[in-house]
Every structure is written in structure tokens, then in C-alpha cells.
Write a protein that holds these residues in place. Structure first.
Motif, short mmCIF file in Angstrom:
data_model
loop_
_atom_site.label_atom_id
_atom_site.label_comp_id
_atom_site.label_asym_id
_atom_site.label_seq_id
_atom_site.Cartn_x
_atom_site.Cartn_y
_atom_site.Cartn_z
N ILE A 112 0.86 -1.18 0.00
CA ILE A 112 0.00 0.00 0.00
C ILE A 112 0.90 1.23 0.00
CG2 ILE A 112 -0.23 0.04 2.51
CD1 ILE A 112 -3.06 1.13 2.12
N PHE A 123 0.83 5.75 -0.73
CA PHE A 123 0.02 6.96 -0.80
C PHE A 123 0.77 7.96 -1.66
CE2 PHE A 123 -0.61 4.92 3.29
CZ PHE A 123 -1.98 4.75 3.30
N ASP A 175 -2.49 -5.16 3.96
CA ASP A 175 -2.50 -3.98 3.09
C ASP A 175 -3.75 -3.89 2.23
OD1 ASP A 175 0.19 -3.02 3.72
OD2 ASP A 175 0.81 -4.92 2.84
N ALA A 226 -6.24 -0.75 2.27
CA ALA A 226 -6.43 0.03 1.04
C ALA A 226 -7.90 0.08 0.65
CB ALA A 226 -5.60 -0.55 -0.09
N LEU A 284 -9.50 2.61 3.08
CA LEU A 284 -9.10 4.00 2.83
C LEU A 284 -9.54 4.50 1.46
CD1 LEU A 284 -5.53 4.04 4.39
CD2 LEU A 284 -7.64 4.97 5.35
N THR A 295 -4.58 6.74 -2.39
CA THR A 295 -4.19 5.39 -1.96
C THR A 295 -4.00 4.49 -3.17
OG1 THR A 295 -5.53 5.68 0.02
CG2 THR A 295 -4.83 3.45 -0.51
#
Length: 126
Positions: free
Chosen positions: A59, A61, A96, A100, A103, A121
Motif C-alpha cells: 500500500i 500513498f 494492506d 487500502a 481507505l 491510496t
């Protein structure tokens, strides 16, 4: 007259249905113990990784924009968000994909002092 009114109502209802729904915004306090900032060597953009992640994928960002004039109602801790997403498994390691997925429902900002870093994300499955 009734047909015209029904037609107009039908058009408005279709237009309102096809509009994109807004995501909720989530402000997360930037935690140096959990997040690490990197710069992509080729494409020259910043991205963040969670320390201890990468167990069921990766993951990340991607940094999109930095704001300075936002007034968030609540700023959350990343550890609490991970718990709320039920993304912990086996001895404190992070799932993860589950994180993800959770999010991805939000527009995310990392809050670092007076900076509000808008991120997107990304998940790369193994």
C-alpha cells in the motif's frame, strides 16, 4: 402539460443519479514512526509507505497536493484507522489490501504541522 412536467422530472432524476458521489474526507496525523516519505527516482513525485506493511501487497500513498488553509473537524491517528479497518493480522502485521479497501472510500489528507497533504491510496498486490 403533464407530459412535459414528467419529462422534466425524469431528466432531472437521471442527471442527479449519474453525478459522481463525493467521498468523505479523512484527516490523518502524520506519524514519523509509521510513515516514511520517498521520492520516485524517475517520475519525480513523492509517495509514502507504512512501516511494517507489505505483507499482503504494497500500500502506498501518492502525494497529490499540499494545502495550508484547511480547517478539519477531526484529525485521526493512523494506528486507530488501521484498527478501525480491521487491517491487523498475525503479530501486529498489516493486511494492506484490507486497509487500502477501507481507505479507498475516503479523500485522504496527512496532517503535518500546518500542512495538509492530499494523498491518493494505491495498492499493488503480490
Amino acid at each position: 402539460m403533464k407530459k412535459i412536467t414528467l419529462l422534466i422530472l425524469l431528466i432531472f432524476s437521471i442527471c442527479s443519479y449519474t453525478q459522481e458521489q463525493k467521498k468523505d474526507t479523512l484527516f490523518i496525523k502524520y506519524d514519523n514512526d509509521l510513515l516514511k516519505k520517498y521520492k520516485h527516482p524517475i517520475d519525480n513525485y513523492n509517495y509514502y509507505l507504512i512501516k511494517g506493511a507489505g505483507n499482503s501487497g504494497t500500500i502506498s500513498f501518492e502525494e497529490k497536493h499540499i494545502y495550508f488553509d484547511l480547517n478539519p473537524k477531526n484529525i485521526y491517528c493512523l494506528k486507530d484507522i488501521i484498527k478501525k479497518a480491521r487491517a491487523y493480522f498475525r503479530k501486529g502485521k498489516i493486511n494492506d489490501f484490507r486497509l487500502a479497501t477501507y481507505l479507498g472510500k475516503f479523500t485522504l489528507f496527512f496532517v503535518k504541522k500546518n500542512e495538509f497533504i492530499k494523498v491518493q491510496t494505491w495498492i499493488e498486490e503480490i
